[in-house]
Design an enzyme around this catalytic site. Sequence first.
Site, PDB file in Angstrom:
ATOM      1  N   ASP A 136       0.842  -1.207   0.000  1.00 14.78           N
ATOM      2  CA  ASP A 136       0.000   0.000   0.000  1.00 14.78           C
ATOM      3  C   ASP A 136       0.871   1.248   0.000  1.00 14.78           C
ATOM      4  OD1 ASP A 136      -2.363   1.436  -0.069  1.00 14.78           O
ATOM      5  OD2 ASP A 136      -2.602   1.460   2.117  1.00 14.78           O
ATOM      6  N   LYS A 138       2.116   4.730  -1.125  1.00 20.56           N
ATOM      7  CA  LYS A 138       1.550   5.954  -1.701  1.00 20.56           C
ATOM      8  C   LYS A 138       2.086   7.125  -0.889  1.00 20.56           C
ATOM      9  CE  LYS A 138      -2.618   5.116   1.076  1.00 20.56           C
ATOM     10  NZ  LYS A 138      -4.080   4.890   1.033  1.00 20.56           N
ATOM     11  N   ASN A 141       1.469   7.537   2.834  1.00 20.54           N
ATOM     12  CA  ASN A 141       2.148   6.623   3.752  1.00 20.54           C
ATOM     13  C   ASN A 141       3.648   6.864   3.816  1.00 20.54           C
ATOM     14  OD1 ASN A 141      -0.213   5.368   4.485  1.00 20.54           O
ATOM     15  ND2 ASN A 141      -0.037   3.730   2.990  1.00 20.54           N
ATOM     16  N   ASP A 154       2.741   2.682   7.876  1.00 22.13           N
ATOM     17  CA  ASP A 154       1.519   1.927   7.607  1.00 22.13           C
ATOM     18  C   ASP A 154       1.784   0.581   6.940  1.00 22.13           C
ATOM     19  OD1 ASP A 154      -1.000   1.007   7.331  1.00 22.13           O
ATOM     20  OD2 ASP A 154      -1.720   2.613   6.044  1.00 22.13           O
ATOM     21  N   THR A 176      -4.271   0.774  -2.825  1.00 19.35           N
ATOM     22  CA  THR A 176      -5.041   1.945  -3.204  1.00 19.35           C
ATOM     23  C   THR A 176      -5.079   2.018  -4.726  1.00 19.35           C
ATOM     24  OG1 THR A 176      -4.372   3.070  -1.172  1.00 19.35           O
ATOM     25  CG2 THR A 176      -5.181   4.452  -2.976  1.00 19.35           C
TER      26      THR A 176
END
Length: 428
Positions: A136, A138, A141, A154, A176
């Site tokens: 995840d 991005k 994070n 995260d 995401t």
Amino acid sequence: MGSEEKGGVLHGKYELGRLLGQGTFAKVYVGRNLQTNISVAMKVVGKEKVIRVGMMEQVKREISVMKMVHHPNIVKLHEVMASKSKIYFAMELVRGGELFAKITKGRLREEAARNYFQQLISAIDFCHSRGVYHRDLKPENLLLDDEGNLKVTDFGLSALSEHLRQDGLLHTTCGTPAYVAPEVIGKKGYDGAKADIWSCGVILYVLLAGYLPFQDDNIVSLYRKIYRGDFKFPAWLSSESRKIISRMLDPNPDTRISIAKIMSSSWFKKSMPRSLRPNKHEEEEAEAEAAEAGKGKETETLNAFHIISLSEGFNLSPLFEEKKRVEKEELRFATTRPASSVISRIEEVGKTKNFSVKKSESCVRLQGQQSGRKGRLGIDADIFAVTPSFLVVEVKKSSGDTLEYNQFCSTELRPALKDIEWMSTMPA
């Protein structure tokens, strides 16, 4: 604060200060270790909520991950404590905010973007060497400390090598949308390392361009663009940066560039900070520290590290949304369940709330029996196949009051679909 934080001091060790923020599952306070005088970010999480929403396995997995990834560019977990009703965890206090905040002000210069990218790749390479796949990645994070150093955070959706199936691949769809690799959507199994590389490629593009490579208001069209690797470079990108991004955003994971080749490229190695150069001694120290941290501790102790992000991990809100409607008249969510399962669930909710139901193989029509503020509430749910095993469901208000529609989605439809949705843009 509860009884465990008497006088603002937690377990006689941490002094808790002002509230930094809160989410569905946790409150975050500024804390100070009274023994070392080190400031921390202290998250306080209710155990009951974690158990009730079925996050126990994810939390246990995260414990294992955080024990493995001691790295300068990864947010550090200092300590986990628990009482009968709450989980407390002290983690590194990163004061510089999200990298996302910098991007919203405009694209970065190539040298600055490369510096952040070098730190990101260093951290992710370290994770992969420990059999950890983030899944995840991005800008939201990626945090920055006081000195501007990048910190990956995260790991709530991360996976370990032992989660691989017999085919050597991961099979859980997560991440995401704008940053997710095409093979993750397909549900045929994927290499966690290659999926992370794709996400890093999207991040590098965003840093240099100031916007996402794959954008579309229509979620189905967005995924088709991702599948094809359909994006264009802005004119200002250098030929070297274009080359490395193109190889990272290769829709075919078998030919996508590896981290080793990224790190050996001339573009990546330019102006590389000394701290990111391979250092065997530092790596051995990190391993020893991780081993020491694990001694004598219960592996079953709940680690609530970034549980807030876990609860929000299925938010499909566009990254650079310019217009935000006060009242939403539609919602979308993706699923890997068959259309028949989605239709049955929506039908069940509709009948429970006294809606008349009409359905076909790809849509459901709900019509309220009682008149509301603006007549009877009507709701249409249409199902689109991105691939045979990956569907997008779009729910719209066809008649009635928008507020009543949003309330129905929030209190009835959303909870009923919780176990079958992958990611959603449902009204909050």
